[in-house]
Motif scaffolding. Structure first.
Motif, short mmCIF file in Angstrom:
data_model
loop_
_atom_site.label_atom_id
_atom_site.label_comp_id
_atom_site.label_asym_id
_atom_site.label_seq_id
_atom_site.Cartn_x
_atom_site.Cartn_y
_atom_site.Cartn_z
N THR A 68 0.85 -1.18 0.00
CA THR A 68 0.00 0.00 0.00
C THR A 68 0.89 1.24 0.00
O THR A 68 1.76 1.40 0.86
CB THR A 68 -0.92 0.02 1.24
N TYR A 69 0.66 2.12 -0.97
CA TYR A 69 1.45 3.34 -1.14
C TYR A 69 0.48 4.51 -1.15
O TYR A 69 -0.39 4.60 -2.01
CB TYR A 69 2.24 3.26 -2.44
N VAL A 70 0.63 5.42 -0.18
CA VAL A 70 -0.30 6.55 -0.02
C VAL A 70 0.34 7.82 -0.56
O VAL A 70 1.48 8.15 -0.22
CB VAL A 70 -0.68 6.72 1.46
N ARG A 84 -1.41 -1.70 15.03
CA ARG A 84 -2.20 -0.53 14.69
C ARG A 84 -1.25 0.53 14.16
O ARG A 84 -0.11 0.63 14.59
CB ARG A 84 -2.94 0.04 15.92
N GLY A 85 -1.75 1.35 13.24
CA GLY A 85 -0.90 2.40 12.72
C GLY A 85 -1.62 3.25 11.70
O GLY A 85 -2.78 2.98 11.34
N THR A 86 -0.93 4.27 11.21
CA THR A 86 -1.48 5.17 10.20
C THR A 86 -0.44 5.41 9.12
O THR A 86 0.71 5.73 9.43
CB THR A 86 -1.90 6.52 10.82
N LEU A 87 -0.85 5.24 7.88
CA LEU A 87 -0.01 5.58 6.74
C LEU A 87 -0.38 6.98 6.27
O LEU A 87 -1.56 7.25 5.98
CB LEU A 87 -0.22 4.59 5.59
N ILE A 92 4.61 3.99 2.86
CA ILE A 92 4.32 2.71 2.22
C ILE A 92 4.26 1.61 3.27
O ILE A 92 4.93 1.69 4.31
CB ILE A 92 5.37 2.36 1.14
N GLN A 93 3.41 0.63 3.02
CA GLN A 93 3.34 -0.54 3.89
C GLN A 93 3.37 -1.80 3.03
O GLN A 93 2.66 -1.90 2.04
CB GLN A 93 2.04 -0.55 4.70
N LYS A 153 13.06 12.60 -11.55
CA LYS A 153 13.09 12.25 -10.12
C LYS A 153 12.55 10.84 -9.93
O LYS A 153 11.52 10.48 -10.50
CB LYS A 153 12.25 13.25 -9.32
N VAL A 154 13.25 10.05 -9.12
CA VAL A 154 12.84 8.68 -8.84
C VAL A 154 12.86 8.46 -7.33
O VAL A 154 13.88 8.65 -6.68
CB VAL A 154 13.75 7.65 -9.53
N ARG A 155 11.71 8.06 -6.79
CA ARG A 155 11.64 7.57 -5.41
C ARG A 155 11.86 6.06 -5.45
O ARG A 155 11.11 5.34 -6.11
CB ARG A 155 10.29 7.87 -4.76
N VAL A 156 12.87 5.58 -4.77
CA VAL A 156 13.22 4.16 -4.80
C VAL A 156 12.57 3.50 -3.59
O VAL A 156 13.10 3.52 -2.47
CB VAL A 156 14.76 3.96 -4.79
N ILE A 157 11.42 2.92 -3.82
CA ILE A 157 10.65 2.32 -2.73
C ILE A 157 11.17 0.94 -2.39
O ILE A 157 11.37 0.59 -1.23
CB ILE A 157 9.16 2.29 -3.09
N ILE A 158 11.41 0.14 -3.42
CA ILE A 158 11.92 -1.22 -3.23
C ILE A 158 12.93 -1.50 -4.32
O ILE A 158 12.73 -1.14 -5.49
CB ILE A 158 10.78 -2.26 -3.29
#
Length: 303
Positions: A68-70, A84-87, A92-93, A153-158
């Motif tokens: 999950t990517y917000v 429990r948590g908040t994104l 990302i989760q 621009k690149v965000r490298v998530i994984i």
């Protein structure tokens, strides 16, 4: 170097999931071999709380991982393990459902009532279907970002890209998950693993993608690698591009620039038995999971 051919370009389709969340589905519940190891991809984007606020109440998962990517708003989550948590925006989760988990995801809009995020399902190999469930939650500041000289621009998530490594690790599909922004008018080539299943999902602006195999309905360019290749017509908002075998893609950004997700993973190449949020290898395993849901033994005790 060889361009990855474009196998398919299609628009995401509207769906309603959970307790009434209006979203766009790029793929899912079709042929699971097309983008193996990925099973489903949803774009949940809305500025009307009536169309997302009821969220995704308690539901089960087994045999898969959900990513999950917000981008806008927040998602509150909880599960049967007590987590429990908040994104928030940019977070990302990665949830490994493994042997089974019950969880819920409840979206909230930002100050302008905007909610935007993505969820990707990745399959697990048979050897890990019944592994213990766990989470990896990553906050936006911990996701590395690299900006090239031309403004790309690149965000490298994984995965590894341009000398950076994403913070999510230990995933069965060994994927690469990038959030790419290319400025208006810029042509950019990205190197990728040759044999991994790869897709791009355009969610902002538009771009033309080079394709060495489709000679119809396209523009011709001769300045990529010194050879004539084909450029597909402009692909815009909520477009899925599915690629074949090759080690690079080339993107020509449109007049508004383009932002897209670029995702690839190693295929598992195993039988898929699928029943809603449960994905196993055989029908018998699906039947067993349903029976366990009914008799209250679906959640395995922690060891």
């Amino acid at each position: 170097m060889s361009l990855k051919p474009i196998l398919e370009a299609r628009n995401a389709q509207p769906h309603i999931e959970g307790a009434g969340v209006h979203l766009q589905r790029a793929f899912g519940f079709g042929d699971p071999s097309e983008l193996d190891p990925f099973l489903l991809f949803d774009d949940f984007r809305n500025d009307d709380p009536e169309k997302f606020a009821k969220g995704f109440p308690w539901h089960p998962h087994r045999g898969i991982e959900t990513i999950t990517y917000v981008l806008e708003g927040e998602v509150d989550h909880g599960d049967s393990l007590g987590n429990r948590g908040t994104l928030g925006a940019g977070d990302i989760q990665w949830m490994t459902a493994g042997s089974g988990i019950m969880h819920q995801e409840m979206p909230r809009g930002n100050a302008q009532d905007q909610m935007h995020g993505f969820q990707l399902w990745a399959n697990l190999p048979s050897s890990l279907k019944m592994t213990a469930p766990h989470y990896q939650d990553v906050k936006s500041p911990d996701i590395p970002e690299v900006i090239d000289d031309d403004g790309t621009k690149v965000r490298v998530i994984i995965g590894d890209f341009w000398g950076k490594r994403g913070p999510v690790d230990g995933i069965a599909a060994d994927p690469q998950y990038l959030d790419v922004t290319v400025p208006a008018g810029i042509k950019k080539t990205f190197r990728l693993d040759t044999y991994r299943r790869t897709f791009a999902y355009v969610f902002q602006g538009g771009a033309a993608f080079a394709d060495a195999s489709k000679p119809t309905g396209i523009l011709l360019e001769k300045d990529i690698g010194g050879e004539e290749v084909n450029i597909r017509d402009l692909s815009g908002n909520r477009t899925l591009i599915r690629f074949g075998t090759g080690d690079e893609i080339t993107v020509q950004a449109g007049e508004e620039g383009v932002r897209f997700l670029l995702v690839s993973g190693a295929p598992i190449q195993e039988p898929v038995a699928w029943h809603g949020p449960i994905v196993m290898n055989t029908r018998e395993e699906i039947q067993r999971a349903v029976q366990e849901l009914q008799n209250g033994t679906f959640i395995r005790p922690a060891h």
